[in-house]
Design a protein around this motif. Structure first.
Motif, PDB file in Angstrom:
ATOM      1  N   GLY A   1      -4.671 -12.386   1.013  1.00  0.00           N
ATOM      2  CA  GLY A   1      -3.875 -13.581   1.254  1.00  0.00           C
ATOM      3  C   GLY A   1      -2.505 -13.488   0.626  1.00  0.00           C
ATOM      4  N   ILE A   2      -2.448 -12.883  -0.565  1.00  0.00           N
ATOM      5  CA  ILE A   2      -1.164 -12.736  -1.247  1.00  0.00           C
ATOM      6  C   ILE A   2      -0.255 -11.786  -0.463  1.00  0.00           C
ATOM      7  CG2 ILE A   2      -0.070 -11.765  -3.313  1.00  0.00           C
ATOM      8  CD1 ILE A   2      -2.370 -12.902  -4.940  1.00  0.00           C
ATOM      9  N   MET A   3      -0.822 -10.699   0.045  1.00  0.00           N
ATOM     10  CA  MET A   3      -0.007  -9.762   0.828  1.00  0.00           C
ATOM     11  C   MET A   3       0.516 -10.429   2.096  1.00  0.00           C
ATOM     12  SD  MET A   3       0.560  -6.933  -0.647  1.00  0.00           S
ATOM     13  CE  MET A   3       1.227  -6.035   0.749  1.00  0.00           C
ATOM     14  N   SER A   4      -0.298 -11.262   2.717  1.00  0.00           N
ATOM     15  CA  SER A   4       0.159 -11.984   3.912  1.00  0.00           C
ATOM     16  C   SER A   4       1.345 -12.883   3.574  1.00  0.00           C
ATOM     17  CB  SER A   4      -0.984 -12.812   4.500  1.00  0.00           C
ATOM     18  OG  SER A   4      -2.044 -11.983   4.915  1.00  0.00           O
ATOM     19  N   ALA A   5       1.267 -13.557   2.419  1.00  0.00           N
ATOM     20  CA  ALA A   5       2.368 -14.430   1.996  1.00  0.00           C
ATOM     21  C   ALA A   5       3.625 -13.622   1.691  1.00  0.00           C
ATOM     22  CB  ALA A   5       1.940 -15.236   0.767  1.00  0.00           C
ATOM     23  N   LEU A   6       3.447 -12.448   1.055  1.00  0.00           N
ATOM     24  CA  LEU A   6       4.604 -11.607   0.733  1.00  0.00           C
ATOM     25  C   LEU A   6       5.270 -11.069   1.996  1.00  0.00           C
ATOM     26  CD1 LEU A   6       3.116  -9.625  -2.288  1.00  0.00           C
ATOM     27  CD2 LEU A   6       5.038 -11.221  -2.381  1.00  0.00           C
ATOM     28  N   ILE A   7       4.467 -10.664   2.956  1.00  0.00           N
ATOM     29  CA  ILE A   7       5.024 -10.157   4.215  1.00  0.00           C
ATOM     30  C   ILE A   7       5.812 -11.259   4.916  1.00  0.00           C
ATOM     31  CG2 ILE A   7       4.414  -9.322   6.523  1.00  0.00           C
ATOM     32  CD1 ILE A   7       2.026  -7.893   5.210  1.00  0.00           C
ATOM     33  N   LYS A   8       5.264 -12.477   4.881  1.00  0.00           N
ATOM     34  CA  LYS A   8       5.973 -13.601   5.497  1.00  0.00           C
ATOM     35  C   LYS A   8       7.256 -13.907   4.740  1.00  0.00           C
ATOM     36  CE  LYS A   8       5.192 -18.306   7.179  1.00  0.00           C
ATOM     37  NZ  LYS A   8       4.212 -19.419   7.284  1.00  0.00           N
ATOM     38  N   GLU A   9       7.209 -13.765   3.412  1.00  0.00           N
ATOM     39  CA  GLU A   9       8.380 -14.052   2.589  1.00  0.00           C
ATOM     40  C   GLU A   9       9.486 -13.030   2.803  1.00  0.00           C
ATOM     41  OE1 GLU A   9      10.775 -15.908  -0.345  1.00  0.00           O
ATOM     42  OE2 GLU A   9       8.967 -16.607   0.685  1.00  0.00           O
ATOM     43  N   TYR A  10       9.105 -11.729   2.870  1.00  0.00           N
ATOM     44  CA  TYR A  10      10.103 -10.662   2.983  1.00  0.00           C
ATOM     45  C   TYR A  10      10.409 -10.277   4.414  1.00  0.00           C
ATOM     46  CZ  TYR A  10       9.809  -9.974  -2.068  1.00  0.00           C
ATOM     47  OH  TYR A  10       9.862 -10.160  -3.422  1.00  0.00           O
ATOM     48  N   GLY A  11       9.572 -10.690   5.350  1.00  0.00           N
ATOM     49  CA  GLY A  11       9.842 -10.429   6.754  1.00  0.00           C
ATOM     50  C   GLY A  11       9.145  -9.221   7.335  1.00  0.00           C
ATOM     51  N   ASP A  12       8.730  -8.258   6.479  1.00  0.00           N
ATOM     52  CA  ASP A  12       8.083  -7.048   7.001  1.00  0.00           C
ATOM     53  C   ASP A  12       7.388  -6.341   5.844  1.00  0.00           C
ATOM     54  OD1 ASP A  12       8.488  -3.825   7.715  1.00  0.00           O
ATOM     55  OD2 ASP A  12       7.944  -5.097   9.425  1.00  0.00           O
ATOM     56  N   ILE A  13       6.282  -5.630   6.133  1.00  0.00           N
ATOM     57  CA  ILE A  13       5.526  -4.952   5.090  1.00  0.00           C
ATOM     58  C   ILE A  13       6.359  -3.885   4.406  1.00  0.00           C
ATOM     59  CG2 ILE A  13       4.546  -3.357   6.799  1.00  0.00           C
ATOM     60  CD1 ILE A  13       2.881  -4.530   3.523  1.00  0.00           C
ATOM     61  N   SER A  14       7.257  -3.221   5.166  1.00  0.00           N
ATOM     62  CA  SER A  14       8.087  -2.176   4.569  1.00  0.00           C
ATOM     63  C   SER A  14       9.086  -2.755   3.567  1.00  0.00           C
ATOM     64  CB  SER A  14       8.818  -1.388   5.655  1.00  0.00           C
ATOM     65  OG  SER A  14       9.674  -2.246   6.405  1.00  0.00           O
ATOM     66  N   LYS A  15       9.457  -4.030   3.737  1.00  0.00           N
ATOM     67  CA  LYS A  15      10.411  -4.666   2.824  1.00  0.00           C
ATOM     68  C   LYS A  15       9.738  -5.205   1.575  1.00  0.00           C
ATOM     69  CE  LYS A  15      13.528  -5.980   6.595  1.00  0.00           C
ATOM     70  NZ  LYS A  15      14.178  -7.096   7.326  1.00  0.00           N
ATOM     71  N   VAL A  16       8.421  -5.339   1.615  1.00  0.00           N
ATOM     72  CA  VAL A  16       7.692  -5.781   0.420  1.00  0.00           C
ATOM     73  C   VAL A  16       7.787  -4.716  -0.659  1.00  0.00           C
ATOM     74  CG1 VAL A  16       5.406  -6.373  -0.492  1.00  0.00           C
ATOM     75  CG2 VAL A  16       6.124  -7.243   1.736  1.00  0.00           C
ATOM     76  N   GLY A  17       7.678  -3.441  -0.260  1.00  0.00           N
ATOM     77  CA  GLY A  17       7.885  -2.359  -1.206  1.00  0.00           C
ATOM     78  C   GLY A  17       6.631  -1.825  -1.864  1.00  0.00           C
ATOM     79  N   PHE A  18       5.450  -2.340  -1.530  1.00  0.00           N
ATOM     80  CA  PHE A  18       4.207  -1.823  -2.091  1.00  0.00           C
ATOM     81  C   PHE A  18       3.069  -2.206  -1.154  1.00  0.00           C
ATOM     82  CE2 PHE A  18       5.256  -5.865  -4.066  1.00  0.00           C
ATOM     83  CZ  PHE A  18       4.100  -6.627  -3.906  1.00  0.00           C
ATOM     84  N   THR A  19       1.905  -1.629  -1.393  1.00  0.00           N
ATOM     85  CA  THR A  19       0.752  -1.824  -0.522  1.00  0.00           C
ATOM     86  C   THR A  19      -0.220  -2.833  -1.121  1.00  0.00           C
ATOM     87  OG1 THR A  19      -0.530  -0.064  -1.567  1.00  0.00           O
ATOM     88  CG2 THR A  19       0.955   0.569   0.239  1.00  0.00           C
ATOM     89  N   GLU A  20      -1.254  -3.165  -0.343  1.00  0.00           N
ATOM     90  CA  GLU A  20      -2.272  -4.097  -0.832  1.00  0.00           C
ATOM     91  C   GLU A  20      -3.009  -3.513  -2.034  1.00  0.00           C
ATOM     92  OE1 GLU A  20      -6.402  -6.121   0.759  1.00  0.00           O
ATOM     93  OE2 GLU A  20      -4.738  -5.903   2.171  1.00  0.00           O
ATOM     94  N   ARG A  21      -3.179  -2.204  -2.057  1.00  0.00           N
ATOM     95  CA  ARG A  21      -3.833  -1.586  -3.206  1.00  0.00           C
ATOM     96  C   ARG A  21      -3.006  -1.766  -4.470  1.00  0.00           C
ATOM     97  NH1 ARG A  21      -6.133   4.381  -2.595  1.00  0.00           N
ATOM     98  NH2 ARG A  21      -7.619   3.163  -1.378  1.00  0.00           N
ATOM     99  N   ASP A  22      -1.681  -1.610  -4.356  1.00  0.00           N
ATOM    100  CA  ASP A  22      -0.819  -1.847  -5.517  1.00  0.00           C
ATOM    101  C   ASP A  22      -0.935  -3.294  -5.979  1.00  0.00           C
ATOM    102  OD1 ASP A  22       0.215   0.784  -5.374  1.00  0.00           O
ATOM    103  OD2 ASP A  22       1.572   0.147  -3.781  1.00  0.00           O
ATOM    104  N   CYS A  23      -1.042  -4.198  -5.007  1.00  0.00           N
ATOM    105  CA  CYS A  23      -1.188  -5.619  -5.345  1.00  0.00           C
ATOM    106  C   CYS A  23      -2.488  -5.849  -6.122  1.00  0.00           C
ATOM    107  CB  CYS A  23      -1.165  -6.455  -4.063  1.00  0.00           C
ATOM    108  SG  CYS A  23      -1.309  -8.243  -4.332  1.00  0.00           S
ATOM    109  N   ARG A  24      -3.569  -5.224  -5.663  1.00  0.00           N
ATOM    110  CA  ARG A  24      -4.853  -5.359  -6.358  1.00  0.00           C
ATOM    111  C   ARG A  24      -4.754  -4.812  -7.775  1.00  0.00           C
ATOM    112  NH1 ARG A  24      -9.339  -6.470  -3.121  1.00  0.00           N
ATOM    113  NH2 ARG A  24      -8.926  -6.422  -0.873  1.00  0.00           N
ATOM    114  N   ASN A  25      -4.111  -3.656  -7.924  1.00  0.00           N
ATOM    115  CA  ASN A  25      -3.981  -3.045  -9.244  1.00  0.00           C
ATOM    116  C   ASN A  25      -3.163  -3.921 -10.188  1.00  0.00           C
ATOM    117  OD1 ASN A  25      -5.451  -0.856  -8.379  1.00  0.00           O
ATOM    118  ND2 ASN A  25      -3.654   0.368  -7.858  1.00  0.00           N
ATOM    119  N   TYR A  26      -2.082  -4.494  -9.657  1.00  0.00           N
ATOM    120  CA  TYR A  26      -1.267  -5.370 -10.502  1.00  0.00           C
ATOM    121  C   TYR A  26      -2.056  -6.614 -10.897  1.00  0.00           C
ATOM    122  CZ  TYR A  26       2.138  -8.792 -11.996  1.00  0.00           C
ATOM    123  OH  TYR A  26       2.790  -9.737 -12.717  1.00  0.00           O
TER     124      TYR A  26
END
Length: 801
Positions: free
Chosen positions: A220-245
């Protein structure tokens, strides 16, 4: 870092500079150092997560800063003689260039001054530089070279690199730049997946922390970040990085609070030696994995430890705490606790320690089955610690994951989810499931979907049709297990801190115990409402707990809607086809052995849940089996599931064996007689032969009963009840073989006398047995009433306080 000549010689084979790079090694005031990352992949004891557990991505063994771009020169590439104000600026620039170009970087080699140890040269290389070093060569000749988990090969010997040297002025200059790569570069929309470019920025951290605190999971957090930044490539990290953080953030949040839990556990053990707890490693470490089990949890496991659930729901971030309980199902169908764990490290070594520690706390007796989240590391640990235990992945966790992994399919095809549930839950055979799955994949063109391929490969560990032959204590194949995620519902949530958890843990235990006592009270003081005149229903009402009896009653009443047709006779028993009236297309097959009174149904409900299905009960009904055979009554579902009175259990077993022996003989004779009748009515001639044979058989049976030879033969057969008869006769001082010397009349009188004595003895035994059971029942009821009173007093004291 290593400074020995051994590594220098090894690197001379890999470095593309030849002599130019290594000539300075002969100087007396400089030392060359090499990062191990330049020699190959080094295996670390880490779970299936990325190596980035902090907020910064890692290049080699060093964190890199945000991408550094020379102002006004965003398309600039490095060149020899290019200057930088610092080593970090050079590293950031090369990584920024790598991001624009499409490759990942790492630090490979450095050179230090022998005078003061300061770094005077750095080499930054493509992440695909070099080749992976052989494990046997890395670890030494004493290793056997076997690889436990082979990793994908990523090194291809790429020569691309940037070398910078320090100048007298303190700045850094590019001394060598190799641009060409020997592999394909990554397109811009996938660059964010490269290791050196994955970075959780400050603004992203704030948003992740906020959403995590609200109980939203990584997807859910990754979905919100993608919506916030406009694209997954602009988020700058993957869902796995999000889990680790999120994991590292959770651990930082816990901090020293684990000391509160440790102090609580130490006090509990000091007050009760039966209380068990263990800490992985040093108990003084605040960030260690912890396991504990109170005496009730350990005791309950002896009664209900046949099936266990290891619940890691905190991974979805529903809970702020990395808290994982072991749970099961008691005789009322309620969740029961078998121990708890606080996990701040999820490596395979941690799970191995946890499962071994839990097994030790449970007296070393592994469960029949265990249910966990769909996780590779957990599976590997269970395989090693519980090799004989049937491991199941939670089906509902997989369905939840499906909503994330197949969100595009679900949004485009509204019927897909329903068809998937039908394929998984409602197929009645392995062949039907395989056919249905293949049709589903073809229909929605998902043949190449990686996640679906993975769960299909694991189908034997989560699809019900593959698991029905193992006990999981569930009353329905399709229902959700009520042990998952429910024991601490209402007591632990996304905002629960560890300090608050210690208090909530106690409240949850008290609440669950109170509910169990209430269920015991209702079972004893509420007479079951019978719906049929069946002796089997009456028997079940006296044996099972209230909830389990109601489930059995549903199956028994449903037999009135079933028809059973014998379709085959074989040596091992008869096969019956059982189906509801008008639904012959949904038939089940029951194999029934009348001699052993054992039945097996194709639905396998008894194997899965421990209660007989309506299909077997239907066959029992048509074959005049009036009561449940003892081997179909699981003690864990009965009122006396937690009874420690051995005498009662043994007496019941003796009585059941005696009754079954008599019933088995009756059923055998009846079965053979019916077969004889069916074959004897074909024609008048066959009928006359059959009647004559029956009359002759009747004379022989009457003569056997009268002659007394039955006593001699029975003593030689060793049957339980007849042995009892023979032994009883001997206790009255008569040698059985002495009957053969008496006349037929004297034998009849002797037999009648012994029969009367035996009958009197049996009546006395029955009276004693009835009195004993009455006393035992009174004891159990008094224990329950005392438990209720103690609980009421405890509640009143809490209200007063």
């Amino acid at each position: 870092m290593y400074t020995c000549n051994f590594w220098i010689k090894r690197m001379s084979k890999l470095c593309p500079f030849g002599k130019m790079e290594f000539e300075p090694l002969s100087l007396g005031n400089e030392v060359v150092e090499f990062d191990l990352m330049g020699l190959g992949d080094i295996d670390h004891p880490v779970a299936d997560i990325d190596i980035f557990d902090d907020s910064l991505a890692v290049v080699g063994s060093n964190p890199i800063a945000l991408p550094y771009i020379v102002e006004g020169e965003t398309n600039l590439e490095p060149y020899e003689g290019m200057e930088f104000e610092s080593e970090e600026a050079a590293k950031a620039f090369y990584n920024s260039y790598a991001r624009r170009t499409g490759f990942s970087t790492r630090v490979s080699m450095s050179r230090r001054s022998r005078r003061d140890g300061a770094i005077i040269q750095r080499s930054f290389v493509c992440a695909k530089e070099g080749f992976r070093m052989d494990k046997h060569e890395k670890r030494g000749p004493e290793c056997d070279g076997r690889v436990k988990r082979p990793r994908a090969e990523t090194r291809v010997g790429c020569k691309a690199m940037l070398v910078v040297k320090i100048q007298d002025s303190g700045g850094w200059v590019v001394s060598c730049f190799v641009k060409e790569h020997n592999h394909e570069l990554v397109p811009p929309d996938k660059v964010h997946c490269l290791r050196s470019h994955r970075h959780v920025s400050g603004s992203a951290k704030s948003l992740v922390d906020t959403l995590q605190g609200a109980g939203i999971g990584p997807s859910g957090i990754m979905s919100a970040l993608i919506k916030e930044y406009g694209d997954i490539s602009k988020v700058g990290f993957t869902e796995r990085d999000c889990r680790n953080y999120m994991r590292s953030s959770r651990q930082r949040t816990l901090g020293g609070d684990t000391r509160v839990l440790l102090d609580y556990l130490k006090n509990r053990q000091a007050n009760d030696p039966a209380f068990f707890y263990s800490v992985q490693g040093d108990q003084d470490q605040c960030m260690s994995n912890i396991f504990w089990a109170d005496p009730k949890a350990r005791s309950d496991y002896t009664y209900f430890g046949d099936t266990v659930t290891f619940d890691t729901i905190y991974r979805s971030n529903r809970y702020r705490l990395p808290f994982a309980p072991f749970t099961g199902v008691n005789h009322h169908g309620q969740p029961v606790l078998f121990g708890c764990a606080l996990l701040v490290n999820e490596s395979e070594a941690s799970f191995l320690w946890l499962f071994k520690t839990w097994l030790m706390a449970m007296s070393g007796r592994p469960p029949v089955s265990i249910t966990t989240d769909h996780d590779r590391v957990i599976r590997m640990a269970i395989t090693q610690v519980f090799p004989e235990t049937r491991h199941r992945f939670c089906k509902w966790h997989i369905f939840k994951e499906c909503q994330e992994k197949l969100s595009h399919v679900l949004s485009e095809h509204s019927n897909f989810e329903a068809e998937l549930h039908k394929c998984v839950n409602l197929t009645e055979s392995i062949e039907e499931f395989e056919s249905s799955w293949l049709s589903l994949i073809e229909k929605y063109d998902l043949r190449d979907h990686e996640w679906l391929q993975g769960i299909y490969a694991d189908r034997r560990q989560w699809v019900p049709i593959y698991l029905r032959d193992t006990f999981f204590a569930e009353m329905s194949i399709t229902q959700r297990s009520n042990t998952m995620n429910s024991y601490f519902d209402g007591y632990v949530n996304a905002s629960t801190s560890l300090q608050l958890f210690v208090k909530q843990y106690e409240k949850a235990l008290e609440s669950r115990y109170e509910k169990e006592v209430k269920a015991d009270y209702d079972t004893i003081n509420t007479a079951p409402l019978l719906k049929t005149p069946s002796p089997m229903e009456k028997q079940a009402g006296e044996l099972y707990t209230r909830k389990l009896f109601m489930k059995f009653q549903e199956e028994l009443v449903e037999t009135l809607t079933f028809l059973a047709t014998k379709v085959e006779d074989e040596e091992a028993g008869s096969i019956y086809q059982v189906a509801k009236f008008g639904e012959s297309h949904r038939a089940y097959f029951v194999r029934y052995n009348v001699h052993e009174m054992k039945a097996f149904c194709s639905c396998q409900m008894f194997e899965f849940s421990g209660l007989l299905c309506g299909h077997i009960l239907t066959v029992f009904r048509v074959t005049n089996v009036l009561t449940l055979p003892s081997h179909y009554i699981l003690k864990r579902w009965t009122r006396n599931a937690k009874s420690d009175v051995i005498l009662e259990e043994r007496a019941s077993n003796l009585l059941n064996r005696s009754q079954e022996s008599l019933m088995a003989r009756y059923n055998n004779l009846r079965h053979e007689a019916l077969k004889y009748v069916d074959e004897g009515v074909g024609t008048v001639e066959i009928y006359n032969v059959a009647i004559a044979a029956l009359q002759e058989a009747a004379k022989k049976v009457a003569l056997e009963n009268k002659s007394g030879r039955r006593l001699v033969n029975v003593n030689k057969t060793g049957r339980d009840d007849d042995l009892h008869w023979g032994c009883q006769a001997n206790t009255f001082g008569d040698h059985i073989w002495g009957l053969e010397t008496l006349s037929p009349d004297d034998q009849d009188k002797k037999i009648q006398k012994l029969s009367r004595q035996l009958e009197r003895a049996r009546r006395k035994c029955e009276v004693y047995r009835t009195h004993l059971f009455s006393v035992l029942k009174d004891i159990e009821e008094q224990k329950l009433q005392l438990s209720v009173k103690v609980q009421n007093i405890r509640i009143e004291m809490e209200e007063c306080n």
